[in-house]
Design a protein around this motif. Structure first.
Motif, PDB file in Angstrom:
ATOM      1  N   ARG A 238       0.816  -1.216   0.000  1.00 46.11           N
ATOM      2  CA  ARG A 238       0.000   0.000   0.000  1.00 46.11           C
ATOM      3  C   ARG A 238       0.845   1.260   0.000  1.00 46.11           C
ATOM      4  NH1 ARG A 238      -3.141  -2.598   3.985  1.00 46.11           N
ATOM      5  NH2 ARG A 238      -2.052  -1.362   5.560  1.00 46.11           N
ATOM      6  N   ASN A 239       2.030   1.171   0.618  1.00 45.11           N
ATOM      7  CA  ASN A 239       2.808   2.394   0.825  1.00 45.11           C
ATOM      8  C   ASN A 239       4.296   2.112   0.601  1.00 45.11           C
ATOM      9  OD1 ASN A 239       3.431   5.034   1.532  1.00 45.11           O
ATOM     10  ND2 ASN A 239       3.492   4.580   3.723  1.00 45.11           N
ATOM     11  N   MET A 240       4.672   1.857  -0.651  1.00 41.95           N
ATOM     12  CA  MET A 240       6.073   1.601  -0.983  1.00 41.95           C
ATOM     13  C   MET A 240       6.856   2.909  -0.943  1.00 41.95           C
ATOM     14  SD  MET A 240       5.777  -1.213  -4.054  1.00 41.95           S
ATOM     15  CE  MET A 240       4.314  -0.513  -4.813  1.00 41.95           C
ATOM     16  N   GLN A 241       7.865   2.968  -0.074  1.00 45.93           N
ATOM     17  CA  GLN A 241       8.604   4.204   0.132  1.00 45.93           C
ATOM     18  C   GLN A 241       9.846   4.314  -0.752  1.00 45.93           C
ATOM     19  OE1 GLN A 241       7.695   6.769   2.331  1.00 45.93           O
ATOM     20  NE2 GLN A 241       5.774   5.602   2.368  1.00 45.93           N
ATOM     21  N   HIS A 242      10.541   3.216  -0.932  1.00 46.28           N
ATOM     22  CA  HIS A 242      11.835   3.292  -1.622  1.00 46.28           C
ATOM     23  C   HIS A 242      11.650   3.166  -3.142  1.00 46.28           C
ATOM     24  CE1 HIS A 242      16.065   2.467  -2.607  1.00 46.28           C
ATOM     25  NE2 HIS A 242      16.338   2.995  -1.423  1.00 46.28           N
ATOM     26  N   PRO A 243      12.371   3.947  -3.921  1.00 44.93           N
ATOM     27  CA  PRO A 243      12.252   3.867  -5.392  1.00 44.93           C
ATOM     28  C   PRO A 243      12.552   2.475  -5.935  1.00 44.93           C
ATOM     29  CG  PRO A 243      13.485   5.833  -4.751  1.00 44.93           C
ATOM     30  CD  PRO A 243      13.275   5.039  -3.501  1.00 44.93           C
ATOM     31  N   TYR A 244      13.475   1.757  -5.288  1.00 44.64           N
ATOM     32  CA  TYR A 244      13.833   0.425  -5.766  1.00 44.64           C
ATOM     33  C   TYR A 244      12.651  -0.540  -5.606  1.00 44.64           C
ATOM     34  CZ  TYR A 244      16.402  -3.974  -6.230  1.00 44.64           C
ATOM     35  OH  TYR A 244      16.827  -5.217  -6.630  1.00 44.64           O
ATOM     36  N   THR A 245      11.925  -0.442  -4.499  1.00 45.57           N
ATOM     37  CA  THR A 245      10.746  -1.286  -4.301  1.00 45.57           C
ATOM     38  C   THR A 245       9.699  -0.989  -5.360  1.00 45.57           C
ATOM     39  OG1 THR A 245      11.179  -1.190  -1.910  1.00 45.57           O
ATOM     40  CG2 THR A 245       9.047  -2.051  -2.604  1.00 45.57           C
ATOM     41  N   ARG A 246       9.491   0.294  -5.631  1.00 40.65           N
ATOM     42  CA  ARG A 246       8.518   0.666  -6.663  1.00 40.65           C
ATOM     43  C   ARG A 246       8.956   0.162  -8.038  1.00 40.65           C
ATOM     44  NH1 ARG A 246       8.323   5.475  -3.434  1.00 40.65           N
ATOM     45  NH2 ARG A 246       9.766   6.584  -4.819  1.00 40.65           N
ATOM     46  N   MET A 247      10.274   0.170  -8.307  1.00 42.83           N
ATOM     47  CA  MET A 247      10.782  -0.335  -9.578  1.00 42.83           C
ATOM     48  C   MET A 247      10.517  -1.831  -9.714  1.00 42.83           C
ATOM     49  SD  MET A 247      13.347  -2.207 -11.145  1.00 42.83           S
ATOM     50  CE  MET A 247      14.671  -2.300  -9.931  1.00 42.83           C
ATOM     51  N   LEU A 248      10.749  -2.597  -8.626  1.00 43.05           N
ATOM     52  CA  LEU A 248      10.481  -4.029  -8.668  1.00 43.05           C
ATOM     53  C   LEU A 248       9.008  -4.308  -8.935  1.00 43.05           C
ATOM     54  CD1 LEU A 248      12.571  -5.468  -5.674  1.00 43.05           C
ATOM     55  CD2 LEU A 248      13.081  -5.655  -8.115  1.00 43.05           C
ATOM     56  N   PHE A 249       8.134  -3.545  -8.292  1.00 43.68           N
ATOM     57  CA  PHE A 249       6.701  -3.727  -8.493  1.00 43.68           C
ATOM     58  C   PHE A 249       6.322  -3.414  -9.937  1.00 43.68           C
ATOM     59  CE2 PHE A 249       2.267  -2.568  -8.542  1.00 43.68           C
ATOM     60  CZ  PHE A 249       1.675  -3.476  -7.677  1.00 43.68           C
ATOM     61  N   ALA A 250       6.841  -2.302 -10.461  1.00 46.26           N
ATOM     62  CA  ALA A 250       6.535  -1.921 -11.841  1.00 46.26           C
ATOM     63  C   ALA A 250       7.037  -2.966 -12.830  1.00 46.26           C
ATOM     64  CB  ALA A 250       7.135  -0.554 -12.154  1.00 46.26           C
ATOM     65  N   ALA A 251       8.233  -3.528 -12.572  1.00 41.66           N
ATOM     66  CA  ALA A 251       8.796  -4.538 -13.470  1.00 41.66           C
ATOM     67  C   ALA A 251       7.970  -5.817 -13.434  1.00 41.66           C
ATOM     68  CB  ALA A 251      10.237  -4.832 -13.087  1.00 41.66           C
ATOM     69  N   SER A 252       7.393  -6.143 -12.275  1.00 39.13           N
ATOM     70  CA  SER A 252       6.584  -7.355 -12.148  1.00 39.13           C
ATOM     71  C   SER A 252       5.278  -7.250 -12.927  1.00 39.13           C
ATOM     72  CB  SER A 252       6.278  -7.638 -10.668  1.00 39.13           C
ATOM     73  OG  SER A 252       7.472  -7.854  -9.941  1.00 39.13           O
ATOM     74  N   THR A 253       4.804  -6.043 -13.153  1.00 43.29           N
ATOM     75  CA  THR A 253       3.548  -5.831 -13.876  1.00 43.29           C
ATOM     76  C   THR A 253       3.792  -5.204 -15.247  1.00 43.29           C
ATOM     77  OG1 THR A 253       3.287  -3.674 -12.780  1.00 43.29           O
ATOM     78  CG2 THR A 253       2.238  -5.580 -11.739  1.00 43.29           C
ATOM     79  N   HIS A 254       5.026  -5.283 -15.732  1.00 41.36           N
ATOM     80  CA  HIS A 254       5.413  -4.594 -16.962  1.00 41.36           C
ATOM     81  C   HIS A 254       4.676  -5.149 -18.181  1.00 41.36           C
ATOM     82  CE1 HIS A 254       7.967  -2.272 -19.616  1.00 41.36           C
ATOM     83  NE2 HIS A 254       8.249  -3.358 -20.309  1.00 41.36           N
ATOM     84  N   LYS A 255       4.236  -4.265 -19.047  1.00 39.82           N
ATOM     85  CA  LYS A 255       3.600  -4.651 -20.306  1.00 39.82           C
ATOM     86  C   LYS A 255       4.353  -3.959 -21.447  1.00 39.82           C
ATOM     87  CE  LYS A 255      -1.018  -5.173 -18.305  1.00 39.82           C
ATOM     88  NZ  LYS A 255      -0.848  -6.617 -18.127  1.00 39.82           N
ATOM     89  N   VAL A 256       4.635  -4.709 -22.492  1.00 40.93           N
ATOM     90  CA  VAL A 256       5.365  -4.153 -23.622  1.00 40.93           C
ATOM     91  C   VAL A 256       4.384  -3.671 -24.682  1.00 40.93           C
ATOM     92  CG1 VAL A 256       7.293  -5.707 -23.195  1.00 40.93           C
ATOM     93  CG2 VAL A 256       5.557  -6.347 -24.856  1.00 40.93           C
ATOM     94  N   ALA A 257       4.873  -2.804 -25.562  1.00 40.76           N
ATOM     95  CA  ALA A 257       4.055  -2.266 -26.649  1.00 40.76           C
ATOM     96  C   ALA A 257       4.481  -2.933 -27.951  1.00 40.76           C
ATOM     97  CB  ALA A 257       4.222  -0.754 -26.735  1.00 40.76           C
TER      98      ALA A 257
END
Length: 528
Positions: A238-257
């Motif tokens: 709910r409350n990811m503080q560190h940029p690295y954690t947010r990057m891991l989350f974004a990479a896990s849900t990544h969609k390509v074009a």
């Protein structure tokens, strides 16, 4: 109450820092997940608890197990703790198991080493613990060897070995990385069940947040040997503080074009293909049996299309791939490439073979470590009648490396000098260098970190725009297939049970097996 307490742990190997002030705790009955990319220090933290460290290691800080500092124990004292008080499930079960010993002997071995019981009692206990992890004696006798089991079954044997003496702490290091989604879900459920029933603490090491999002009580995020964020699972998401954690989350849900596919034009046609194997005679006078790994499979791959193939281990995906490449004979049906049979008098026509290339699952294992990159990626040149030489050869190498995001200077390096993601880029360069019409990606990103995987998938999408790639993407990872394909086929027990546009199949599956696969896939929680 705290079972395991790691306090300000720092570790270096021959003066090179690996871990810096790592602190975390695990309570009895608690599941703590340690996540991060390769090289973040996850596994080294786990090995520090087990004291399985290489020579030249220097440590500081404390690792307390029920108040006992593991860093201050002698080797005999540590040996008494391993297996009895702390069990470990290693990442690759086939490597962790002894190929010349039966599964019963390997599960009983821990009990005999610790002199916990007699050989007869150890055998009985081995039966009990194997049955507990889903390998009952009537179906999986103790006399079986590891090669006679599937990947998921081998992982269950490793878990049985780790829990044989009911340890207070269980460490699981990437226990589901190479498993298909349904087997992965079963292993994760098994681990949760063991924690709930035995009250042991579980330290789970993983690079994938989605895997532990539904099972971990707390998550510890590591980057470059340091803990950058930690907290209860739901709160952290709910409350990811560190940029690295947010990057891991974004990479896990990544969609390509993906670029738009061209108008349909058949390139590879599969018509009622059957691949069967002879099985041993049940007795000397009986006829040999017959096992059909591929049962009447039919589909068409259009030029410029990105087609996915998903299914559990053993469903026939790899067998079908080998048949498409002409590496295995078929007992029925036709395989046509541009309207022509790929086999001429039982062998693949050379003019067709050069138009299909393969990217393997393990990039390091698919390369000869003694050769430099320029030689490795030019291996397909032997398929050409007029392979480029001299300056033309060098130009082709430079273009292939540049196309996959590497530098021409990388051509003079050896494969061990590259990371896992870079090795996979080199594998793609090797497949691209003779400009094939079709590339087959066989689990090409399954062993990569989520961030590296996202970059490789973006690379594939970019190459689709540049080269107009046509590919068959084979994977057990449904999120990856959904991201990089236009159409998907679902395979079960040697048959295609469902196929259609990717989004349609994932959003409204019509076959029960497809729904089972989708339900088993780990999903990250929605965040605001």
């Amino acid at each position: 109450m705290t079972l395991l307490s790691i306090d300000a742990l720092s570790l270096s190997i021959r003066g090179f820092p690996i871990l810096r002030d790592v602190s975390l705790t695990v309570a009895p009955g608690e599941i703590v997940a340690v996540t991060g990319e390769s090289g973040s220090g996850k596994s080294m933290t786990a090995f520090s608890v087990m004291q399985l460290l290489p020579e030249g290691t220097e440590t500081s800080g404390r690792i307390l197990l029920d108040g006992t500092d593991l860093l201050q124990q002698t080797e005999p004292q540590t040996c008494a703790i391993r297996g009895r008080d702390v069990g470990m499930v290693f990442q690759e079960p086939m490597t962790a198991l002894n190929p010349v010993k039966t599964i019963g002997a390997q599960v009983a071995e821990t009990m005999l080493i610790h002199r916990a019981m007699s050989p007869e009692a150890a055998r009985t206990r081995a039966e009990e613990v194997l049955a507990r992890v889903g390998l009952p004696q009537d179906r999986f006798p103790l006399s079986r060897f590891p090669h006679e089991l599937s990947g998921g079954q081998r992982q269950r044997v490793v878990i049985a070995m780790a829990i044989a003496l009911k340890p207070r702490l269980l460490i699981a290091d990437e226990p589901t990385t190479a498993l298909d989604v349904t087997t992965q879900a079963q292993i994760l459920d098994l681990l949760k069940q063991l924690v709930a029933e035995d009250g042991m603490g579980l330290l789970m090491i993983t690079h994938d947040l989605a895997v532990v999002s539904g099972m971990a009580d707390r998550i510890v995020v590591m980057q470059k040997g340091q803990v950058v964020e930690t907290g209860p699972t739901a709160q952290l998401f709910r409350n990811m503080q560190h940029p690295y954690t947010r990057m891991l989350f974004a990479a896990s849900t990544h969609k390509v074009a993906l670029p738009k596919a061209p108008p349909p034009k058949p390139l590879l046609e599969i018509r009622n293909v059957v691949r069967a194997y002879r099985t041993p005679r049940p007795h000397p006078f009986a006829r040999p049996g017959r096992f059909e790994a591929v049962k009447g499979v039919s589909f068409t791959l259009q030029r410029g299309e990105r087609l996915g193939l998903v299914g559990e281990s053993g469903c026939g995906k790899s067998t079908l791939t080998r048949a498409l490449l002409g590496l295995e004979p078929v007992q029925g049906g036709d395989i046509l490439f541009d309207g022509k049979p790929i086999l001429t008098r039982g062998t693949v026509d050379a003019s067709i073979r050069r138009r299909m290339q393969l990217v393997f699952q393990d990039p390091y294992g698919s390369f000869n470590p003694r050769h430099r990159v320029d030689r490795l990626i030019t291996e397909p040149f032997h398929l050409l009648d007029d392979a480029p030489t001299g300056s033309a050869r060098q130009k082709t190498i430079d273009e292939a490396l540049t196309a996959v995001g590497l530098q021409p200077a990388d051509a003079t390096k050896y494969i061990h000098e590259f990371s896992g993601g870079q090795r996979q880029r080199i594998a793609i360069a090797r497949a691209l260098i003779i400009r094939p019409d079709i590339i087959l990606f066989d689990e090409a990103v399954s062993a990569l970190d989520v961030s590296v995987r996202a970059r490789i998938l973006d690379l594939i999408a970019d190459l689709c725009g540049t080269y107009g790639l046509t590919y068959l993407f084979i994977s057990h990872d449904l999120s990856v297939v959904r991201s990089v394909t236009d159409r998907v086929m679902v395979m079960q027990s040697g048959q295609i049970v469902e196929q259609g546009p990717t989004e349609q199949v994932f959003s409204a599956p019509s076959h029960p097996y497809t729904r089972t696969l989708i339900d088993a896939a780990p999903v990250l929680p929605e965040i605001a």
